[in-house]
Design a protein around this motif. Sequence first.
Motif, PDB file in Angstrom:
ATOM      1  N   VAL A 197       0.251  -4.747  -5.734  1.00 37.64           N
ATOM      2  CA  VAL A 197      -0.814  -4.009  -6.400  1.00 37.64           C
ATOM      3  C   VAL A 197      -1.181  -2.756  -5.622  1.00 37.64           C
ATOM      4  N   ASN A 198      -1.077  -2.801  -4.304  1.00 38.56           N
ATOM      5  CA  ASN A 198      -1.405  -1.619  -3.512  1.00 38.56           C
ATOM      6  C   ASN A 198      -0.326  -0.550  -3.558  1.00 38.56           C
ATOM      7  N   THR A 206      -2.613   4.649   3.754  1.00 41.44           N
ATOM      8  CA  THR A 206      -1.389   4.470   4.533  1.00 41.44           C
ATOM      9  C   THR A 206      -1.368   3.160   5.320  1.00 41.44           C
ATOM     10  N   PRO A 207      -2.460   2.768   5.984  1.00 39.78           N
ATOM     11  CA  PRO A 207      -2.390   1.520   6.757  1.00 39.78           C
ATOM     12  C   PRO A 207      -2.044   0.297   5.909  1.00 39.78           C
ATOM     13  N   VAL A 208      -2.667   0.179   4.751  1.00 43.04           N
ATOM     14  CA  VAL A 208      -2.428  -1.011   3.934  1.00 43.04           C
ATOM     15  C   VAL A 208      -1.038  -0.992   3.314  1.00 43.04           C
ATOM     16  N   ALA A 217       0.148  -6.454   9.204  1.00 41.31           N
ATOM     17  CA  ALA A 217      -1.030  -7.040   9.849  1.00 41.31           C
ATOM     18  C   ALA A 217      -2.315  -6.445   9.290  1.00 41.31           C
ATOM     19  N   ILE A 218      -2.302  -5.160   8.957  1.00 46.44           N
ATOM     20  CA  ILE A 218      -3.459  -4.544   8.308  1.00 46.44           C
ATOM     21  C   ILE A 218      -3.654  -5.148   6.921  1.00 46.44           C
ATOM     22  N   ARG A 219      -2.555  -5.351   6.195  1.00 47.77           N
ATOM     23  CA  ARG A 219      -2.673  -6.000   4.884  1.00 47.77           C
ATOM     24  C   ARG A 219      -3.252  -7.400   5.021  1.00 47.77           C
ATOM     25  N   ARG A 220      -2.885  -8.108   6.063  1.00 48.33           N
ATOM     26  CA  ARG A 220      -3.441  -9.448   6.291  1.00 48.33           C
ATOM     27  C   ARG A 220      -4.960  -9.369   6.413  1.00 48.33           C
ATOM     28  N   ASP A 221      -5.452  -8.416   7.183  1.00 51.88           N
ATOM     29  CA  ASP A 221      -6.901  -8.268   7.329  1.00 51.88           C
ATOM     30  C   ASP A 221      -7.554  -7.895   6.002  1.00 51.88           C
ATOM     31  N   GLY A 222      -6.994  -6.896   5.325  1.00 44.69           N
ATOM     32  CA  GLY A 222      -7.571  -6.472   4.053  1.00 44.69           C
ATOM     33  C   GLY A 222      -7.562  -7.571   3.019  1.00 44.69           C
ATOM     34  N   ARG A 223      -6.473  -8.339   3.000  1.00 49.54           N
ATOM     35  CA  ARG A 223      -6.353  -9.428   2.026  1.00 49.54           C
ATOM     36  C   ARG A 223      -7.367 -10.525   2.304  1.00 49.54           C
ATOM     37  N   LYS A 224      -7.563 -10.848   3.587  1.00 46.33           N
ATOM     38  CA  LYS A 224      -8.564 -11.859   3.929  1.00 46.33           C
ATOM     39  C   LYS A 224      -9.958 -11.398   3.520  1.00 46.33           C
TER      40      LYS A 224
END
Length: 284
Positions: free
Chosen positions: A156-157, A190-192, A197-204
Amino acid sequence: MRDPRLGTAHEVELPAGPLRYCETGEGPLIVFVHGYLVNANIWRKLVPLLSHRFRCITVDWPLGAHLVPLKREADLSPPGMARLIADFLAALDLRDVTLFGNDSGGAYSQLAAAAHPERLGRLVLSSCETPESTWPPAGFGLLKATAVHPLSYLTVNQALRWPRIWRWRNTYGWMAKDPIDADIMRSYITPVLSDAAIRRDGRKAIGSVDARYTKAAAAQLPQTFTKPIDLLWAADDRVFPVADAQRCADLLGATLQTVPDAYTYVAEDQPDHTAKLLTGLLDG
């Protein structure tokens, strides 16, 4: 990239992991809490209007647009984010803080003030979730739905790679009235897109949001938070209606002022007016 107007960049190690932040100015202290999939750059226009009178600290909260991931086991549920805010204030030994929260950062700020009020001197909520607003707000539910799995969240991102998507109402189109500078937008997305690991944080973070948390905080705040609460709301907000803000202000015994000609990102659309209102509150 962080706008140089935000001041000197720093990093602090917290129990949940590292947080980067910028600091500039001297005087009464303001700590800013942004929402999902933006970072400290959201304050780049506002901080220069305040830093001649206030000490401004702008944090990259771990909501998908940050650069350094937290520990794998970090709790990024709404209560975990409230604890993260409290841990940040404690690590820097910040006291009598004005906590300024916008978008979902306002929801996290409510939870922090309700559960960890000891270092706060004032709470300012700006166009954010209220007890009558859903979390995520209407039109953004897909974000939470896709967070159940890393692949669906990544997929989706991927749409954010195309600039024309940035103005859709369920991305950033209803958050800022005018297009956000392309370089700033790239700092958000860009980070996501590039770091698992950034996606992991955003997803949580996005996967755990729920309106029950803001309802509980609103019920608790009048008992646990005895300092001033103020609402600065976008007059034309299409995500968080002003009518909901007025009911929230009545519930909390708070003041409500509106920022004209602005959507949710008041610091993006109307930094001068936002700075004027905020200065008036803190000088009052």
